[in-house]
Scaffold this active site. Structure first.
Site, short mmCIF file in Angstrom:
data_model
loop_
_atom_site.label_atom_id
_atom_site.label_comp_id
_atom_site.label_asym_id
_atom_site.label_seq_id
_atom_site.Cartn_x
_atom_site.Cartn_y
_atom_site.Cartn_z
N CYS A 84 0.85 -1.19 0.00
CA CYS A 84 0.00 0.00 0.00
C CYS A 84 0.88 1.24 0.00
O CYS A 84 1.90 1.30 0.68
CB CYS A 84 -0.98 0.00 1.16
SG CYS A 84 -0.44 0.87 2.63
N GLU A 85 0.47 2.22 -0.82
CA GLU A 85 1.32 3.41 -0.96
C GLU A 85 1.20 4.35 0.23
O GLU A 85 1.98 5.28 0.36
CB GLU A 85 0.98 4.14 -2.26
CG GLU A 85 -0.37 4.83 -2.29
CD GLU A 85 -0.63 5.53 -3.61
OE1 GLU A 85 0.03 5.18 -4.60
OE2 GLU A 85 -1.50 6.41 -3.64
N HIS A 86 0.24 4.12 1.11
CA HIS A 86 0.09 5.02 2.26
C HIS A 86 0.99 4.62 3.42
O HIS A 86 1.44 5.48 4.18
CB HIS A 86 -1.37 5.03 2.73
CG HIS A 86 -2.32 5.46 1.66
ND1 HIS A 86 -3.48 4.79 1.35
CD2 HIS A 86 -2.24 6.49 0.79
CE1 HIS A 86 -4.08 5.40 0.35
NE2 HIS A 86 -3.34 6.43 -0.01
N HIS A 87 1.25 3.32 3.59
CA HIS A 87 2.04 2.87 4.75
C HIS A 87 3.24 2.02 4.36
O HIS A 87 4.02 1.62 5.22
CB HIS A 87 1.14 2.05 5.69
CG HIS A 87 -0.08 2.77 6.14
ND1 HIS A 87 -1.29 2.69 5.49
CD2 HIS A 87 -0.27 3.62 7.18
CE1 HIS A 87 -2.19 3.46 6.11
NE2 HIS A 87 -1.59 4.03 7.13
N GLN A 125 -5.55 -0.48 -3.78
CA GLN A 125 -6.24 -1.61 -4.41
C GLN A 125 -7.13 -1.17 -5.57
O GLN A 125 -7.21 -1.84 -6.60
CB GLN A 125 -7.05 -2.36 -3.35
CG GLN A 125 -7.70 -3.63 -3.89
CD GLN A 125 -8.49 -4.36 -2.83
OE1 GLN A 125 -8.20 -4.25 -1.63
NE2 GLN A 125 -9.49 -5.11 -3.25
N HIS A 153 -5.44 -6.12 3.89
CA HIS A 153 -4.41 -5.08 4.02
C HIS A 153 -3.74 -5.15 5.39
O HIS A 153 -4.41 -4.93 6.40
CB HIS A 153 -5.05 -3.70 3.83
CG HIS A 153 -5.58 -3.48 2.44
ND1 HIS A 153 -5.04 -2.55 1.59
CD2 HIS A 153 -6.57 -4.09 1.75
CE1 HIS A 153 -5.68 -2.58 0.43
NE2 HIS A 153 -6.63 -3.51 0.52
N CYS A 155 -1.75 -3.05 6.68
CA CYS A 155 -1.74 -1.74 7.35
C CYS A 155 -2.99 -1.58 8.21
O CYS A 155 -2.97 -0.87 9.21
CB CYS A 155 -1.60 -0.59 6.37
SG CYS A 155 -2.94 -0.41 5.21
ZN ZN Z 1 -2.09 1.35 4.02
#
Ligand code: ZN
Length: 192
Positions: A84-87, A125, A153, A155
């Site tokens: 995931c690009e956020h975490h 996703q 996920h 995260c």
């Molecule tokens: Zn994430």
């Protein structure tokens, strides 16, 4: 593409940054168990993000064959692992692809390589699902493409935001799948 498949200079730089991360989280990067960790982690993240250094259109162009049928083709349970690009934590699951062929078909093993090419990048996703769908819709002669993605996920799971068993499902579709609800139903019944 200009970016080389393997870039030792980049991997060495990533390893130096991992060493700093270890120090900043309160570890001793010189203790025995961690001495080789920055380089291992650098090679791993470089491999996990190898999709940036591959051209998905080239994969499709190598794998299109003649096909006279027009009925839906469904390939399901294509396993994938992404970040995931956020975490920068893993999310992984399965993708199913369906399409209505128009005189052509794509080699089945290539679908897995296409999924990998997009999954091995920093992703969300929804975009992963849309990119697989869009690529096939543009490059494979067809009357419609549909993609479903079911993933968990880390995260969310590791931080307790999500119940352990839950998963996220995303869809995207084009062509006749947009107009014809029964075609979408047919696809969903296949992948159940
Ligand atoms: Zn994430």
């Amino acid at each position: 593409m200009n970016i080389p498949e393997k870039d030792d200079k980049a991997i060495n730089e990533i390893a130096a940054h991992y060493r700093e991360i270890l120090r900043l989280i309160g570890e001793d990067p010189d203790r025995e168990g961690l001495v080789k960790t920055p380089m291992r982690a650098a090679k791993a993240i470089y491999d996990i993000t190898s999709g940036y250094r591959k051209d998905p259109e080239e994969i499709v162009s190598q794998a299109i064959f003649e096909h006279s049928g027009s009925r839906i083709v469904v390939v399901k349970d294509i396993e994938f692992y992404s970040m995931c690009e956020h975490h920068i934590l893993p999310f992984f699951g399965k993708i199913a692809v369906g399409y209505l062929p128009k005189d052509k078909m794509i080699g089945l093993s290539k679908l897995a390589r296409i999924v990998d090419c997009f999954a091995r990048r920093l992703q969300v996703q929804e975009r992963l699902t849309a990119q697989v769908c869009d690529l096939l819709a543009r490059t494979l002669p067809n009357d419609g493409v549909i993609v479903a993605c079911d993933a968990g996920h880390l995260c969310m799971k590791m931080r307790g935001v999500e119940k352990q068993e839950s998963s996220t499902v995303t869809y995207d579709y084009t062509g006749r799948f947009v107009e014809d609800y029964s075609l979408r139903e047919e696809f969903l019944s296949f992948i159940k």
